[in-house]
Design an enzyme around this catalytic site. Structure first.
Site, PDB file in Angstrom:
ATOM      1  N   LYS A  14     -19.637   3.143 -27.446  1.00 24.66           N
ATOM      2  CA  LYS A  14     -20.781   2.240 -27.624  1.00 24.66           C
ATOM      3  C   LYS A  14     -21.059   1.420 -26.361  1.00 24.66           C
ATOM      4  CE  LYS A  14     -19.212  -0.013 -31.295  1.00 24.66           C
ATOM      5  NZ  LYS A  14     -17.897   0.604 -31.560  1.00 24.66           N
ATOM      6  N   ARG A  91     -21.355  -4.652 -38.669  1.00 26.91           N
ATOM      7  CA  ARG A  91     -20.140  -3.911 -39.004  1.00 26.91           C
ATOM      8  C   ARG A  91     -19.887  -3.899 -40.511  1.00 26.91           C
ATOM      9  NH1 ARG A  91     -17.581  -4.693 -33.612  1.00 26.91           N
ATOM     10  NH2 ARG A  91     -15.747  -3.366 -33.473  1.00 26.91           N
ATOM     11  N   ARG A 130      -7.656   3.275 -22.809  1.00 29.59           N
ATOM     12  CA  ARG A 130      -8.387   2.073 -22.410  1.00 29.59           C
ATOM     13  C   ARG A 130      -7.449   0.861 -22.380  1.00 29.59           C
ATOM     14  NH1 ARG A 130     -13.472   0.207 -25.952  1.00 29.59           N
ATOM     15  NH2 ARG A 130     -11.905  -0.848 -27.213  1.00 29.59           N
ATOM     16  N   ARG A 136      -6.678  -4.831 -22.819  1.00 25.45           N
ATOM     17  CA  ARG A 136      -7.251  -5.493 -24.008  1.00 25.45           C
ATOM     18  C   ARG A 136      -6.175  -5.604 -25.074  1.00 25.45           C
ATOM     19  NH1 ARG A 136     -13.067  -3.772 -26.470  1.00 25.45           N
ATOM     20  NH2 ARG A 136     -12.031  -4.207 -28.447  1.00 25.45           N
ATOM     21  N   ARG A 147      -7.811  -1.065 -36.876  1.00 25.83           N
ATOM     22  CA  ARG A 147      -9.260  -1.132 -36.593  1.00 25.83           C
ATOM     23  C   ARG A 147      -9.976   0.105 -37.114  1.00 25.83           C
ATOM     24  NH1 ARG A 147      -8.808  -1.742 -30.548  1.00 25.83           N
ATOM     25  NH2 ARG A 147     -11.073  -1.746 -30.447  1.00 25.83           N
TER      26      ARG A 147
HETATM   27  P1  AMP Z   1     -15.457  -4.638 -30.193  1.00 25.50           P
HETATM   28  O1  AMP Z   1     -15.366  -5.082 -28.781  1.00 25.50           O
HETATM   29  O2  AMP Z   1     -16.865  -4.419 -30.665  1.00 25.50           O
HETATM   30  O3  AMP Z   1     -14.564  -3.441 -30.488  1.00 25.50           O
HETATM   31  O4  AMP Z   1     -14.887  -5.825 -31.099  1.00 25.50           O
HETATM   32  C1  AMP Z   1     -13.556  -6.280 -30.974  1.00 25.50           C
HETATM   33  C2  AMP Z   1     -13.154  -7.089 -32.201  1.00 25.50           C
HETATM   34  O5  AMP Z   1     -14.024  -8.226 -32.337  1.00 25.50           O
HETATM   35  C3  AMP Z   1     -13.276  -6.344 -33.527  1.00 25.50           C
HETATM   36  O6  AMP Z   1     -12.135  -5.560 -33.804  1.00 25.50           O
HETATM   37  C4  AMP Z   1     -13.436  -7.515 -34.500  1.00 25.50           C
HETATM   38  O7  AMP Z   1     -12.206  -8.167 -34.727  1.00 25.50           O
HETATM   39  C5  AMP Z   1     -14.312  -8.488 -33.708  1.00 25.50           C
HETATM   40  N1  AMP Z   1     -15.756  -8.211 -33.955  1.00 25.50           N
HETATM   41  C6  AMP Z   1     -16.674  -7.760 -33.052  1.00 25.50           C
HETATM   42  N2  AMP Z   1     -17.878  -7.618 -33.618  1.00 25.50           N
HETATM   43  C7  AMP Z   1     -17.731  -7.989 -34.919  1.00 25.50           C
HETATM   44  C8  AMP Z   1     -18.614  -8.049 -36.049  1.00 25.50           C
HETATM   45  N3  AMP Z   1     -19.892  -7.670 -35.960  1.00 25.50           N
HETATM   46  N4  AMP Z   1     -18.087  -8.492 -37.219  1.00 25.50           N
HETATM   47  C9  AMP Z   1     -16.812  -8.877 -37.330  1.00 25.50           C
HETATM   48  N5  AMP Z   1     -15.930  -8.820 -36.330  1.00 25.50           N
HETATM   49  C10 AMP Z   1     -16.370  -8.390 -35.123  1.00 25.50           C
END
Ligand code: AMP
Length: 194
Positions: A14, A91, A130, A136, A147
């Site tokens: 993404k 999400r 990654r 991270r 996740r």
């Molecule tokens: P990402 O970088 O999009 O993979 O997001 C990393 C983490 O941030 C996720 O595993 C969630 O814990 C939190 N997160 C990001 N976007 C959302 C969302 N829309 N709703 C809830 N948690 C989020």
């Protein structure tokens, strides 16, 4: 306005494809993961709360996340005149419903959902790699599994939600970055939203 939701499991590409979309369509990028990581870096109260959920591989509660998103949209109206790419949001179904309301209230709507579809083992391999490169904290094998479970249970129902609205475009998320982007462009250009 062209409002694109880029959708897919963690590791589906993404973020990478968002960069191509921003450049090609001059969209404003909202990555909710980046927004939260920025709060963590700055040590805000929100960052402290977010870190607990992120390190557990869990989602931030809907109400909190929706409030954050609304704020980011309203703070960046000028930059978002061509449209927005939503990366990592929605999400959950309540988040998708809230996004619809938020956009409708601002006289716009979701133009298309680009769903990057990648086999599970490939996702795990990419995320482990990654994690080794970026450091991270949630890209370790244990959190990755959590996740992916969260994705299957809470996020993947959105595919049906958007298919029913005729907005979902499935894209095979394996191959070269450019090849995948060509498929994304073809899907977006087919909706003729300009
Ligand atoms: P990402 O970088 O999009 O993979 O997001 C990393 C983490 O941030 C996720 O595993 C969630 O814990 C939190 N997160 C990001 N976007 C959302 C969302 N829309 N709703 C809830 N948690 C989020």
């Amino acid at each position: 306005m062209l409002n694109i939701v880029i959708f897919g499991a963690p590791g589906s590409g993404k973020g990478t494809q968002s960069e191509n979309l921003i450049e090609n369509y001059k969209l404003f990028h909202i990555s909710t993961g980046d927004v939260l990581r920025d709060h963590i870096r700055r040590g805000t109260e929100l960052g402290k709360t977010a870190k607990e959920f992120i390190d557990q591989g869990q989602l931030i509660p809907d109400e909190l996340m929706i409030g954050i998103l609304a704020q980011v949209i309203d703070d960046n109206k000028e930059l978002a005149q061509n449209g927005v790419i939503f990366d990592g949001f929605p999400r959950t179904i309540p988040q998708a419903e809230a996004l619809e309301t938020l956009l409708n209230e601002r006289g716009t709507s979701v133009s298309a959902v680009v769903g990057l579809e990648v086999p599970e083992q490939e996702l795990i391999d990419r995320l482990v790699k990654r994690g080794q490169m970026s450091g991270r904290s949630d890209d370790n094998e244990e959190t990755i599994k959590k996740r992916l479970n969260v994705y299957h249970n809470q996020t993947s129902p959105l595919q049906e939600f958007y298919k029913e609205k005729g907005l979902y475009h499935a894209i095979k998320g394996i191959g070269t970055i450019n090849g995948i982007f060509e498929d994304i462009k073809a899907a977006i250009d087919s909706i003729n939203a300009f």
